[in-house]
Design an enzyme around this catalytic site. Structure first.
Site, PDB file in Angstrom:
ATOM      1  N   SER A  86       0.796  -1.232   0.000  1.00 31.46           N
ATOM      2  CA  SER A  86       0.000   0.000   0.000  1.00 31.46           C
ATOM      3  C   SER A  86       0.825   1.278   0.000  1.00 31.46           C
ATOM      4  CB  SER A  86      -0.958   0.005   1.208  1.00 31.46           C
ATOM      5  OG  SER A  86      -2.031  -0.882   0.985  1.00 31.46           O
ATOM      6  N   LYS A  90       0.087   3.835  -2.611  1.00 34.70           N
ATOM      7  CA  LYS A  90      -0.951   4.851  -2.443  1.00 34.70           C
ATOM      8  C   LYS A  90      -0.362   6.229  -2.139  1.00 34.70           C
ATOM      9  CE  LYS A  90      -4.387   1.475  -0.959  1.00 34.70           C
ATOM     10  NZ  LYS A  90      -4.073   0.320  -0.150  1.00 34.70           N
ATOM     11  N   SER A  93      -6.575   3.037   4.154  1.00 31.68           N
ATOM     12  CA  SER A  93      -5.750   2.346   3.155  1.00 31.68           C
ATOM     13  C   SER A  93      -6.634   1.595   2.166  1.00 31.68           C
ATOM     14  CB  SER A  93      -4.756   1.385   3.817  1.00 31.68           C
ATOM     15  OG  SER A  93      -3.754   0.994   2.911  1.00 31.68           O
ATOM     16  N   LYS A 115       2.396   6.432   5.886  1.00 30.40           N
ATOM     17  CA  LYS A 115       1.661   5.331   5.250  1.00 30.40           C
ATOM     18  C   LYS A 115       2.260   3.984   5.599  1.00 30.40           C
ATOM     19  CE  LYS A 115      -1.716   3.892   2.763  1.00 30.40           C
ATOM     20  NZ  LYS A 115      -1.757   2.710   3.645  1.00 30.40           N
TER      21      LYS A 115
END
Length: 390
Positions: free
Chosen positions: A64, A67, A128, A230
Site C-alpha cells: 500500500s 498509495k 488504506s 503510510k
C-alpha cells in the site's frame, strides 16, 4: 637444497601459518541497529541528509505504499484546480469489487454511489482503501491503466530509478517494485510540495457510512512526534512503514522507512527505534548566514546596482556533537554584467563542518531584473571592464 632456499621456504610457510591464524577483519556495519527488517532508510525532510541506510536499494513489492503516489497525484490535481474536494466521484464495479474483498483493506464504498473526493482521500490514507485508490485513479485519468501510466511517468520525473507501479493501490502484481530509498524520496517530495497532505496522513480515524476506521499507522497513537505517513503489507513482502516525525522543539524533521518486517507490531517498533536513533544522534540546525550586501554593482545595465538575496535556507543536519561548530562563508562574483533576469545566481553561501567539509551550498541570486543599458552606458562600462582586466 640450497640453505638460502630453505630459509626462504621456512619464512614463507611461517607467514602463511600466521596469516591463517589472524582474525578476519570485520566487514563495515551496515545495520548497526540490527533492525528486524529487510531494508531501512532514515533522512531529514528539509536537508535531505541521509542518516541510516540498510539494503536501501533492494527492490521489494510496495504494497500500500503505492498509495503515497496516488495521493500525491490527487493533491497535485487539486492544486492545479483540475478537481475539487467537493467533487462527487462515481464508484465503478471494479472499485466496488475491491471493497467486497475481505482479504484487503477497504473503505466500504458501494457500486453506483458518488463519493465526495475528500472522503476518498481520507479513505485512501487512513483506511488504506484499495477501493478508494481505484475510484480516484479512474476519476483522475479515466481508467486505472491510464493512471498507472501517469504514475510511472511521475516516477521517472522524480528520479525514482528503482520503482515501478502496475496498479494504483499496491496489491501484488508482476513487475511492480520499489525500495526503501525511493519511498523516502517520494515521501520527502510529498511533504515539501503538499504539506496540506499531512491533514489526512495524521488522522487517527475516519468514519464513512457509519463505519469507524482506524489508521493502520500505530505510531500515530503512541508517539506524539509522528504525523504520518503510510503503511503497507503483503504476505510475500512483509510489513512496511513510512513514518514522518518532528520534535516540538528544534528543526529536525525525519522520514523513517522500514520494509519487510514480520508483523504489524514489529514494523511500528522498528520504525520507532529508527526514529529514536535519528533524533538522539542528529540535529538539524539553522546556521546563521554571513552578512550579505544589500546590492551588488552591475555593469552595462539600466541601473548601476541590483539587490541580492539568499535562495533557500541555511539548515544543515549534523551529528549532535557538531552543532554549534558549523560555519558559513559567502563568495560573490566580482563582475556582474547585464542583462540579468531576476533570480540570476551571483554567488553562493557555503556551510562547512568543524573539519572544513562542505555540507551545503545556497545560491545568492538577484532579487530583481536588470535590463541592458543604453549605448553610452554599455560603451562606458565596457571601457571600465577593459581597464579592470588589465
Amino acid at each position: 637444497m640450497n640453505p638460502k632456499k630453505l630459509v626462504s621456504l621456512f619464512l614463507a610457510t611461517l607467514i602463511l601459518i600466521l596469516a591463517g591464524n589472524a582474525p578476519a577483519q570485520a566487514a563495515p556495519e551496515t545495520n548497526p541497529l540490527n533492525l528486524a527488517a529487510k531494508s531501512a532508510f532514515l533522512m531529514d525532510v528539509r536537508t535531505g541528509r541521509v542518516m541510516y541506510a540498510y539494503n536501501e536499494e533492494e527492490r521489494i513489492q510496495p504494497a500500500s505504499l503505492a498509495k503515497i503516489l496516488t495521493f500525491d497525484m490527487a493533491l497535485e490535481a487539486l492544486e492545479k484546480k483540475q478537481i475539487s474536494l467537493e467533487d462527487e466521484v462515481p464508484v465503478s464495479e471494479k472499485a466496488w469489487r475491491l471493497s467486497m474483498d475481505q482479504g484487503v483493506s477497504r473503505m466500504f464504498i458501494e457500486v453506483g454511489d458518488k463519493v465526495k473526493l475528500e472522503d476518498l482521500l481520507y479513505g485512501l490514507m487512513v483506511s488504506s482503501g484499495n477501493d478508494a485508490a481505484v475510484a480516484l485513479a479512474e476519476f483522475l485519468a479515466g481508467t486505472e491503466d491510464d493512471f498507472v501510466r501517469q504514475m510511472n511517468a511521475r516516477v521517472a520525473q522524480l528520479g525514482l530509478t528503482d520503482t515501478r507501479f502496475s496498479n494504483a493501490h499496491g496489491l501484488e502484481a508482476p513487475d511492480q517494485y520499489t525500495t526503501a530509498k525511493d519511498m523516502a524520496r517520494l515521501a520527502q517530495h510529498l511533504i515539501l510540495n503538499h504539506p496540506e497532505g499531512l491533514k489526512y496522513t495524521s488522522s487517527k480515524q475516519f468514519v464513512f457510512n457509519g463505519i469507524p476506521q482506524n489508521n493502520w499507522n500505530k505510531l500515530l497513537f503512541q508517539d506524539p512526534r509522528v504525523n504520518g505517513l503510510k503503511t503497507g503489507h503483503l504476505a510475500s513482502a512483509g510489513y512496511h512503514l513510512v513514518a514522518t516525525a518532528k520534535e516540538k522543539e528544534g528543526e529536525t524533521y525525519l522520514i523513517g522507512v522500514v520494509m519487510g518486517t514480520a508483523s504489524e507490531d514489529l514494523r511500528a517498533r522498528e520504525a520507532e527505534r529508527l526514529l529514536d536513533w535519528g533524533f538522539k544522534n542528529f540535529s538539524t540546525v539553522e546556521v546563521p548566514p554571513p552578512a550579505l550586501p544589500a546590492t551588488l554593482p552591475v555593469y552595462k545595465g539600466e541601473q548601476g546596482t541590483v539587490p541580492v538575496k539568499l535562495q533557500g535556507d541555511t539548515l544543515a543536519t549534523v551529528p549532535r556533537e557538531d552543532t554549534g561548530k558549523l560555519k558559513a562563508a559567502v563568495e560573490l562574483e566580482e563582475l556582474v554584467v547585464a542583462p540579468l533576469p531576476a533570480g540570476s545566481q551571483v554567488g553562493q553561501v557555503t556551510i562547512t563542518s568543524s573539519q572544513g567539509e562542505p555540507l551545503k551550498s545556497v545560491a545568492v541570486v538577484t532579487a530583481g531584473e536588470v535590463k541592458r543599458g543604453g549605448f553610452f552606458r554599455v560603451l562606458w562600462d565596457s571601457l571600465r571592464l577593459l581597464f579592470r582586466r588589465l
